[in-house]
Design a protein around this motif. Structure first.
Motif, PDB file in Angstrom:
ATOM      1  N   PRO A   1     -25.021  81.918  53.783  1.00 25.18           N
ATOM      2  CA  PRO A   1     -24.418  81.010  52.802  1.00 25.18           C
ATOM      3  C   PRO A   1     -25.401  80.129  52.048  1.00 25.18           C
ATOM      4  CG  PRO A   1     -23.212  80.962  54.875  1.00 25.18           C
ATOM      5  CD  PRO A   1     -24.449  81.731  55.127  1.00 25.18           C
ATOM      6  N   ASN A   2     -26.425  79.608  52.728  1.00 22.23           N
ATOM      7  CA  ASN A   2     -27.316  78.647  52.062  1.00 22.23           C
ATOM      8  C   ASN A   2     -27.979  79.233  50.819  1.00 22.23           C
ATOM      9  OD1 ASN A   2     -26.808  76.565  53.802  1.00 22.23           O
ATOM     10  ND2 ASN A   2     -28.595  76.934  55.110  1.00 22.23           N
ATOM     11  N   TYR A   3     -28.183  80.535  50.816  1.00 23.04           N
ATOM     12  CA  TYR A   3     -28.824  81.172  49.667  1.00 23.04           C
ATOM     13  C   TYR A   3     -27.975  81.017  48.412  1.00 23.04           C
ATOM     14  CZ  TYR A   3     -31.273  84.710  46.908  1.00 23.04           C
ATOM     15  OH  TYR A   3     -31.976  85.368  45.919  1.00 23.04           O
ATOM     16  N   TYR A   4     -26.655  80.983  48.588  1.00 24.19           N
ATOM     17  CA  TYR A   4     -25.744  80.907  47.444  1.00 24.19           C
ATOM     18  C   TYR A   4     -25.161  79.507  47.259  1.00 24.19           C
ATOM     19  CZ  TYR A   4     -26.075  85.936  47.919  1.00 24.19           C
ATOM     20  OH  TYR A   4     -26.559  87.209  48.005  1.00 24.19           O
ATOM     21  N   ASN A   5     -25.666  78.548  48.003  1.00 22.08           N
ATOM     22  CA  ASN A   5     -25.176  77.168  47.862  1.00 22.08           C
ATOM     23  C   ASN A   5     -25.315  76.723  46.414  1.00 22.08           C
ATOM     24  OD1 ASN A   5     -25.512  74.123  47.782  1.00 22.08           O
ATOM     25  ND2 ASN A   5     -24.895  74.423  49.917  1.00 22.08           N
ATOM     26  N   PRO A   6     -24.248  76.135  45.818  1.00 24.17           N
ATOM     27  CA  PRO A   6     -24.313  75.742  44.404  1.00 24.17           C
ATOM     28  C   PRO A   6     -25.474  74.810  44.082  1.00 24.17           C
ATOM     29  CG  PRO A   6     -22.054  75.674  45.189  1.00 24.17           C
ATOM     30  CD  PRO A   6     -22.900  75.942  46.385  1.00 24.17           C
ATOM     31  N   ASP A   7     -25.821  73.895  45.001  1.00 24.44           N
ATOM     32  CA  ASP A   7     -26.937  72.985  44.741  1.00 24.44           C
ATOM     33  C   ASP A   7     -28.239  73.763  44.580  1.00 24.44           C
ATOM     34  OD1 ASP A   7     -25.261  70.808  44.867  1.00 24.44           O
ATOM     35  OD2 ASP A   7     -25.638  70.432  46.992  1.00 24.44           O
ATOM     36  N   ARG A   8     -28.455  74.766  45.450  1.00 27.97           N
ATOM     37  CA  ARG A   8     -29.676  75.555  45.354  1.00 27.97           C
ATOM     38  C   ARG A   8     -29.684  76.393  44.084  1.00 27.97           C
ATOM     39  NH1 ARG A   8     -31.103  80.622  45.826  1.00 27.97           N
ATOM     40  NH2 ARG A   8     -33.238  81.137  46.455  1.00 27.97           N
ATOM     41  N   ARG A   9     -28.564  77.013  43.769  1.00 30.53           N
ATOM     42  CA  ARG A   9     -28.503  77.871  42.593  1.00 30.53           C
ATOM     43  C   ARG A   9     -28.712  77.069  41.306  1.00 30.53           C
ATOM     44  NH1 ARG A   9     -23.208  81.468  43.115  1.00 30.53           N
ATOM     45  NH2 ARG A   9     -24.247  82.661  41.450  1.00 30.53           N
TER      46      ARG A   9
ATOM     47  N   LEU B   1     -30.808  67.813  37.231  1.00 26.05           N
ATOM     48  CA  LEU B   1     -29.966  68.420  38.256  1.00 26.05           C
ATOM     49  C   LEU B   1     -28.572  67.811  38.205  1.00 26.05           C
ATOM     50  CD1 LEU B   1     -32.371  68.542  41.338  1.00 26.05           C
ATOM     51  CD2 LEU B   1     -31.830  70.375  39.733  1.00 26.05           C
ATOM     52  N   PRO B   2     -27.528  68.616  38.398  1.00 28.57           N
ATOM     53  CA  PRO B   2     -26.167  68.075  38.435  1.00 28.57           C
ATOM     54  C   PRO B   2     -25.949  67.296  39.723  1.00 28.57           C
ATOM     55  CG  PRO B   2     -26.160  70.404  38.985  1.00 28.57           C
ATOM     56  CD  PRO B   2     -27.562  70.071  38.565  1.00 28.57           C
ATOM     57  N   PRO B   3     -24.878  66.508  39.792  1.00 29.55           N
ATOM     58  CA  PRO B   3     -24.573  65.798  41.042  1.00 29.55           C
ATOM     59  C   PRO B   3     -24.420  66.792  42.184  1.00 29.55           C
ATOM     60  CG  PRO B   3     -23.208  64.995  39.250  1.00 29.55           C
ATOM     61  CD  PRO B   3     -23.909  66.210  38.728  1.00 29.55           C
ATOM     62  N   PRO B   4     -24.715  66.371  43.437  1.00 29.18           N
ATOM     63  CA  PRO B   4     -24.590  67.280  44.584  1.00 29.18           C
ATOM     64  C   PRO B   4     -23.186  67.855  44.699  1.00 29.18           C
ATOM     65  CG  PRO B   4     -25.736  65.271  45.218  1.00 29.18           C
ATOM     66  CD  PRO B   4     -25.222  65.047  43.838  1.00 29.18           C
ATOM     67  N   HIS B   5     -23.115  69.066  45.195  1.00 31.88           N
ATOM     68  CA  HIS B   5     -21.834  69.744  45.394  1.00 31.88           C
ATOM     69  C   HIS B   5     -21.110  69.077  46.555  1.00 31.88           C
ATOM     70  CE1 HIS B   5     -19.022  73.100  45.360  1.00 31.88           C
ATOM     71  NE2 HIS B   5     -19.195  73.245  46.660  1.00 31.88           N
ATOM     72  N   ASP B   6     -19.973  68.435  46.273  1.00 35.61           N
ATOM     73  CA  ASP B   6     -19.282  67.644  47.292  1.00 35.61           C
ATOM     74  C   ASP B   6     -18.484  68.504  48.261  1.00 35.61           C
ATOM     75  OD1 ASP B   6     -20.267  65.287  46.262  1.00 35.61           O
ATOM     76  OD2 ASP B   6     -18.615  65.036  44.851  1.00 35.61           O
ATOM     77  N   ASP B   7     -17.871  69.561  47.785  1.00 38.88           N
ATOM     78  CA  ASP B   7     -17.010  70.378  48.638  1.00 38.88           C
ATOM     79  C   ASP B   7     -17.853  71.328  49.485  1.00 38.88           C
ATOM     80  OD1 ASP B   7     -14.806  69.184  47.482  1.00 38.88           O
ATOM     81  OD2 ASP B   7     -14.700  70.689  45.879  1.00 38.88           O
ATOM     82  N   THR B   8     -17.558  71.345  50.784  1.00 35.97           N
ATOM     83  CA  THR B   8     -18.307  72.230  51.671  1.00 35.97           C
ATOM     84  C   THR B   8     -18.062  73.701  51.353  1.00 35.97           C
ATOM     85  OG1 THR B   8     -18.270  70.586  53.426  1.00 35.97           O
ATOM     86  CG2 THR B   8     -18.750  72.853  54.077  1.00 35.97           C
ATOM     87  N   PRO B   9     -16.800  74.141  51.163  1.00 38.87           N
ATOM     88  CA  PRO B   9     -16.580  75.571  50.870  1.00 38.87           C
ATOM     89  C   PRO B   9     -16.961  75.922  49.429  1.00 38.87           C
ATOM     90  CG  PRO B   9     -14.573  74.477  51.696  1.00 38.87           C
ATOM     91  CD  PRO B   9     -15.540  73.417  51.323  1.00 38.87           C
ATOM     92  N   PHE B  10     -17.412  77.125  49.214  1.00 36.33           N
ATOM     93  CA  PHE B  10     -17.644  77.637  47.869  1.00 36.33           C
ATOM     94  C   PHE B  10     -17.507  79.160  47.930  1.00 36.33           C
ATOM     95  CE2 PHE B  10     -21.743  77.265  49.942  1.00 36.33           C
ATOM     96  CZ  PHE B  10     -22.327  78.507  49.723  1.00 36.33           C
TER      97      PHE B  10
END
Length: 385
Positions: free
Chosen positions: A272-280, A248-257
């Motif tokens: 939004p949570n469905y498209y969160n970069p960490d989840r994707r 897994l990549p490092p957690p997405h630091d920026d809140t907006p995406f």
């Protein structure tokens, strides 16, 4: 050996070991007292209490050294009365096995409601005992607040005249637990009464403080071991990911995406949570290693009905600890529709899944419909086409 069918007189002639080998015990008619149920006269509970009386011939009940009171009537304080501030309410689910109160789950009630049931108020230095479910679990009321209140499923031991630590430790002893188990009067759920606690034989010993100090050392050693286990548990995720070869990549630091409109159409979701970069990223990585959908290995069991008086096990969200999957006793509202589960099923909370409440059932029972009931497929995993 003489089978029970040959009569009680021959059974009495057997030695205690021979009786135990037969899986039974006998009680003379003159020794029967108070109750007729088998559990009350079981040697498992009677023997420790007889040993205690032999060691302390002048032993007195707990009520001789403290005031023993019960919590309010069952419907006097409901979950609708819980508040974010006010008088803290102690429930069974707040009691830890080490005799402390867990501050993380404390709820509050209004001061007026607490004063209406003032006899159920407790203060630092008092002791509370669970009277339903896991009976006889004691805890010392902490100094965090000057005044507390107890729920309907607790009994309070107030203003003890002897060492507070000794009272708490004795309530958890073999002798006290034998007394409580013997007096269990519950049908579906274990239960003891205020009089059961008040009548507990309570021995006074000269070295009470020293005994409690030794137990405190043992508790400290246990807590150290539990802390080590907790650290190991916290590293479980990394171990599993490494075993599966998931990176897994490092957690997405920026809140907006941002996402494209095409992704929104393809996803079919608008939150939004469905498209969160960490989840994707996590989903993409699982697909890379060939992970399949959950329903390829389990059935989602959806058998629901109305709860019955015959249901001996009910599991609510409060009965499952977050992250660890431990089953704990809790004051939880029971009623209405429930989901049915079997031994070996996995209960996964669908309400607030971030709490990570997952329990592998060691018995059959019913649970809150806020759980998914997952059952392994008997024919094994289904392979993707």
């Amino acid at each position: 050996m003489v089978p029970l069918s040959e009569g009680p007189k021959k059974f009495f002639r057997l030695s205690p070991d021979e009786r135990e080998a037969l899986g039974g015990f006998a009680v003379h008619r003159g020794a029967i007292e108070e109750r007729l149920d088998v559990n009350y006269h079981s040697p498992e509970y009677v023997t420790p209490l007889l040993q205690l009386e032999a060691a302390f011939p002048d032993i007195r009940p707990l009520s001789a050294y403290a005031v023993v009171t019960c919590g309010p009537f069952g419907s006097a304080i409901k979950s609708d009365d819980y508040r974010a501030s006010g008088i803290p309410l102690i429930r069974i689910s707040d009691i830890e096995e080490d005799g402390t109160i867990d501050p993380r789950s404390i709820v509050f009630i209004d001061e007026d409601l607490s004063m209406k049931h003032a006899s159920s108020q407790v203060r630092p230095g008092d002791i509370v005992i669970s009277q339903r479910g896991t009976i006889g679990l004691p805890a010392v009321v902490p100094t965090t607040f000057p005044l507390w209140h107890i729920s309907a499923n607790l009994i309070a031991v107030k203003n003890p005249e002897v060492s507070l630590d000794y009272v708490r430790d004795y309530l958890g002893s073999t002798f006290a637990q034998a007394h409580f188990a013997r007096r269990n009067s519950g049908q579906i759920q274990s239960k003891i009464t205020t009089s059961d606690v008040a009548s507990l034989p309570f021995p006074l010993v000269e070295n009470a403080s020293a005994l409690s100090a030794l137990l405190e050392v043992a508790r400290a050693a246990r807590d150290s071991g539990l802390a080590a286990a907790e650290r190991a548990l916290n590293g479980l995720d990394a171990f599993i990911l490494d075993e599966l070869g998931v990176n897994l990549p490092p957690p997405h630091d920026d809140t907006p995406f941002a996402i494209s409109r095409a992704s929104l159409r393809n996803g079919g979701k608008i939150f939004p949570n469905y498209y969160n970069p960490d989840r994707r990223h996590a989903v993409a990585e699982l697909r890379r290693i060939g992970a399949d959908f959950l329903d390829s290995v389990v059935h989602f069991v959806r058998e629901q009905r109305t709860i019955s008086a015959d249901d001996q096990t009910y599991v609510g969200l409060a009965n499952v600890r977050s992250n660890t999957g431990e089953y704990v006793d809790a004051d939880d509202d029971v009623g209405g529709t429930v989901a049915v589960f079997a031994k070996g099923d996995v209960l996964f909370a669908k309400l607030r899944p971030y709490l990570n409440k997952v329990w592998v059932s060691d018995r059959a029972g019913v649970c809150s419909p806020e759980f998914h009931v997952l059952r392994l497929r008997a024919d094994g995993p289904i392979e993707s086409p």
